[in-house]
Design a protein around this motif. Structure first.
Motif, PDB file in Angstrom:
ATOM      1  N   VAL A  63       0.861  -1.188   0.000  1.00 16.30           N
ATOM      2  CA  VAL A  63       0.000   0.000   0.000  1.00 16.30           C
ATOM      3  C   VAL A  63       0.888   1.225   0.000  1.00 16.30           C
ATOM      4  O   VAL A  63       1.759   1.369   0.867  1.00 16.30           O
ATOM      5  CB  VAL A  63      -0.960   0.000   1.202  1.00 16.30           C
ATOM      6  CG1 VAL A  63      -1.764   1.272   1.244  1.00 16.30           C
ATOM      7  CG2 VAL A  63      -1.837  -1.221   1.175  1.00 16.30           C
ATOM      8  N   VAL A  64       0.682   2.107  -0.956  1.00 14.87           N
ATOM      9  CA  VAL A  64       1.452   3.334  -1.033  1.00 14.87           C
ATOM     10  C   VAL A  64       0.557   4.461  -0.534  1.00 14.87           C
ATOM     11  O   VAL A  64      -0.535   4.672  -1.019  1.00 14.87           O
ATOM     12  CB  VAL A  64       1.917   3.620  -2.483  1.00 14.87           C
ATOM     13  CG1 VAL A  64       2.666   4.922  -2.552  1.00 14.87           C
ATOM     14  CG2 VAL A  64       2.739   2.467  -2.994  1.00 14.87           C
ATOM     15  N   GLU A  65       1.048   5.160   0.471  1.00 18.52           N
ATOM     16  CA  GLU A  65       0.239   6.253   1.030  1.00 18.52           C
ATOM     17  C   GLU A  65       0.843   7.574   0.703  1.00 18.52           C
ATOM     18  O   GLU A  65       1.974   7.756   0.477  1.00 18.52           O
ATOM     19  CB  GLU A  65       0.146   6.080   2.542  1.00 18.52           C
ATOM     20  CG  GLU A  65      -0.609   4.828   2.895  1.00 18.52           C
ATOM     21  CD  GLU A  65      -0.745   4.666   4.394  1.00 18.52           C
ATOM     22  OE1 GLU A  65      -0.680   5.654   5.146  1.00 18.52           O
ATOM     23  OE2 GLU A  65      -0.928   3.539   4.827  1.00 18.52           O
TER      24      GLU A  65
END
Length: 65
Positions: A63-65
């Motif tokens: 997951v890239v935030e």
């Protein structure tokens, strides 16, 4: 029939070869399982192996935030 074998590092596939998994165990050492699905392998490096169901699944992307 073509056969494929997956080398496991824990429950993660390290590499996949064309060949019988028992041959790989006997000649290459390590932990190998069959990953033949018809004419194609069921796994690729990085896939996750479930020993209970003897199935492979793709890893989830981070997951890239």
């Amino acid at each position: 029939m073509i056969e494929y074998a997956a080398q496991l590092n824990g429950n993660i596939v390290g590499e996949v070869i064309v060949g019988n998994y028992q041959w790989a165990i006997d000649n290459l050492g390590g932990v190998w399982v069959d990953c033949t699905c018809g004419e194609n392998p069921c796994a690729s490096p990085g896939y996750i192996y479930d020993e209970k169901t003897q199935t492979f699944s793709q890893p989830k992307p981070p997951v890239v935030e």
